[in-house]
Design a protein around this motif. Structure first.
Motif, PDB file in Angstrom:
ATOM      1  N   VAL A 183     -15.801 -39.340  31.990  1.00  0.00           N
ATOM      2  CA  VAL A 183     -15.233 -37.927  32.021  1.00  0.00           C
ATOM      3  C   VAL A 183     -14.604 -37.699  33.504  1.00  0.00           C
ATOM      4  CG1 VAL A 183     -17.663 -37.343  33.100  1.00  0.00           C
ATOM      5  CG2 VAL A 183     -16.258 -35.629  31.623  1.00  0.00           C
ATOM      6  N   GLY A 184     -13.520 -36.955  33.171  1.00  0.00           N
ATOM      7  CA  GLY A 184     -12.573 -36.511  34.160  1.00  0.00           C
ATOM      8  C   GLY A 184     -11.866 -37.950  34.507  1.00  0.00           C
ATOM      9  N   ASN A 185     -11.183 -37.725  35.671  1.00  0.00           N
ATOM     10  CA  ASN A 185     -10.124 -38.607  35.986  1.00  0.00           C
ATOM     11  C   ASN A 185     -11.182 -39.520  37.108  1.00  0.00           C
ATOM     12  OD1 ASN A 185      -8.047 -37.694  35.060  1.00  0.00           O
ATOM     13  ND2 ASN A 185      -7.728 -36.213  36.600  1.00  0.00           N
ATOM     14  N   THR A 186     -10.447 -41.045  37.059  1.00  0.00           N
ATOM     15  CA  THR A 186     -11.101 -41.865  38.284  1.00  0.00           C
ATOM     16  C   THR A 186     -10.370 -41.740  39.503  1.00  0.00           C
ATOM     17  OG1 THR A 186     -11.450 -43.661  36.567  1.00  0.00           O
ATOM     18  CG2 THR A 186     -11.463 -44.287  38.703  1.00  0.00           C
ATOM     19  N   THR A 187     -11.173 -41.486  40.472  1.00  0.00           N
ATOM     20  CA  THR A 187     -10.492 -41.226  41.738  1.00  0.00           C
ATOM     21  C   THR A 187     -10.666 -42.627  42.738  1.00  0.00           C
ATOM     22  OG1 THR A 187     -11.627 -38.862  42.247  1.00  0.00           O
ATOM     23  CG2 THR A 187     -11.000 -40.360  44.228  1.00  0.00           C
ATOM     24  N   THR A 188      -9.309 -42.921  43.265  1.00  0.00           N
ATOM     25  CA  THR A 188      -9.125 -44.359  44.139  1.00  0.00           C
ATOM     26  C   THR A 188      -9.125 -44.164  45.485  1.00  0.00           C
ATOM     27  OG1 THR A 188      -7.868 -44.995  42.168  1.00  0.00           O
ATOM     28  CG2 THR A 188      -7.587 -46.038  44.399  1.00  0.00           C
ATOM     29  N   LEU A 189      -9.800 -44.756  46.417  1.00  0.00           N
ATOM     30  CA  LEU A 189      -9.900 -44.627  47.763  1.00  0.00           C
ATOM     31  C   LEU A 189      -9.364 -46.036  48.161  1.00  0.00           C
ATOM     32  CD1 LEU A 189     -10.473 -42.688  49.915  1.00  0.00           C
ATOM     33  CD2 LEU A 189     -12.670 -43.625  50.132  1.00  0.00           C
ATOM     34  N   GLY A 190      -8.318 -46.181  48.803  1.00  0.00           N
ATOM     35  CA  GLY A 190      -7.552 -47.381  49.406  1.00  0.00           C
ATOM     36  C   GLY A 190      -6.961 -48.106  48.133  1.00  0.00           C
ATOM     37  N   PRO A 191      -6.489 -49.303  48.368  1.00  0.00           N
ATOM     38  CA  PRO A 191      -6.612 -49.967  49.554  1.00  0.00           C
ATOM     39  C   PRO A 191      -5.562 -49.743  50.673  1.00  0.00           C
ATOM     40  CG  PRO A 191      -5.477 -51.326  47.896  1.00  0.00           C
ATOM     41  CD  PRO A 191      -5.581 -49.967  47.245  1.00  0.00           C
ATOM     42  N   VAL A 192      -5.700 -50.170  51.958  1.00  0.00           N
ATOM     43  CA  VAL A 192      -4.734 -49.854  52.927  1.00  0.00           C
ATOM     44  C   VAL A 192      -4.081 -50.971  53.390  1.00  0.00           C
ATOM     45  CG1 VAL A 192      -6.187 -48.024  53.674  1.00  0.00           C
ATOM     46  CG2 VAL A 192      -6.635 -50.188  54.792  1.00  0.00           C
ATOM     47  N   SER A 193      -2.706 -51.079  53.551  1.00  0.00           N
ATOM     48  CA  SER A 193      -2.168 -52.155  54.063  1.00  0.00           C
ATOM     49  C   SER A 193      -2.232 -52.358  55.412  1.00  0.00           C
ATOM     50  CB  SER A 193      -0.600 -51.834  53.557  1.00  0.00           C
ATOM     51  OG  SER A 193       0.095 -50.827  54.267  1.00  0.00           O
ATOM     52  N   PRO A 194      -1.658 -53.412  55.929  1.00  0.00           N
ATOM     53  CA  PRO A 194      -1.463 -53.472  57.376  1.00  0.00           C
ATOM     54  C   PRO A 194      -0.447 -52.781  57.924  1.00  0.00           C
ATOM     55  CG  PRO A 194      -1.048 -55.758  56.229  1.00  0.00           C
ATOM     56  CD  PRO A 194      -1.096 -54.850  55.148  1.00  0.00           C
ATOM     57  N   ALA A 195       0.403 -52.112  57.377  1.00  0.00           N
ATOM     58  CA  ALA A 195       1.408 -51.116  58.060  1.00  0.00           C
ATOM     59  C   ALA A 195       0.394 -49.807  58.055  1.00  0.00           C
ATOM     60  CB  ALA A 195       2.477 -50.735  57.158  1.00  0.00           C
ATOM     61  N   ASP A 196      -0.494 -49.532  56.943  1.00  0.00           N
ATOM     62  CA  ASP A 196      -1.088 -48.179  57.053  1.00  0.00           C
ATOM     63  C   ASP A 196      -2.440 -48.317  58.282  1.00  0.00           C
ATOM     64  OD1 ASP A 196      -0.060 -47.456  54.505  1.00  0.00           O
ATOM     65  OD2 ASP A 196      -1.575 -48.318  53.412  1.00  0.00           O
ATOM     66  N   ARG A 197      -2.789 -49.659  58.563  1.00  0.00           N
ATOM     67  CA  ARG A 197      -3.813 -49.817  59.454  1.00  0.00           C
ATOM     68  C   ARG A 197      -3.113 -49.965  60.878  1.00  0.00           C
ATOM     69  NH1 ARG A 197      -5.451 -54.517  59.369  1.00  0.00           N
ATOM     70  NH2 ARG A 197      -4.574 -55.411  57.488  1.00  0.00           N
TER      71      ARG A 197
END
Length: 140
Positions: free
Chosen positions: A77-91
């Motif tokens: 129900v509703g939308n799936t929420t995504t957290l990440g991933p993070v790239s080396p540039a993001d980090r």
């Protein structure tokens, strides 16, 4: 010890290890044991999902979280929420970076599923990692 990290680093730390491609883990939780369904269905319950995500230095292995709400019959129900991933540039080559996302709990939600996937992109081991996954529910 000088890199960004949670203050209690390692207390809830997960690591990909020797998987050939990806390591996954998930948990399904019945929200009705602690949240009355009426506020959910009146659209006044929100969530805050956060975690520290990353990998070692410039490596490209990564961890991400999918957060899905389910009905009593285990239908999405509703939308799936995504957290990440993070790239080396993001980090910026740090091992872990903090990410968070907020949203509304959808009408009809009675359970949720957290799925963590740690994916090996390069190298001989999967050293993507995630630490201190936290999920909070609150009323508007």
């Amino acid at each position: 010890m000088t890199t960004p990290r949670p203050s209690d680093r390692g207390k809830c730390h997960f690591y990909g290890l020797n998987s050939t491609y990806a390591t996954t883990m998930w948990q399904i939780v019945d929200m009705t044991t602690s949240i009355n369904p009426a506020p959910i269905d009146n659209q006044i319950v929100r969530f805050n999902l956060s975690a520290w995500l990353g990998d070692y230095a410039r490596d490209e292995d990564a961890a991400g979280i999918l957060f899905t709400f389910l009905t009593q019959a285990n239908q999405t129900v509703g939308n799936t929420t995504t957290l990440g991933p993070v790239s080396p540039a993001d980090r910026n080559s740090a091992t872990l970076v903090y990410r968070q996302i907020n949203g509304q709990v959808p009408i009809g939600a009675r359970r949720f599923k957290l799925l963590v996937t740690i994916t090996r992109v390069s190298g001989s081991i999967n050293d993507g990692d995630v630490d201190n996954i936290a999920l909070w529910f609150y009323r508007l």
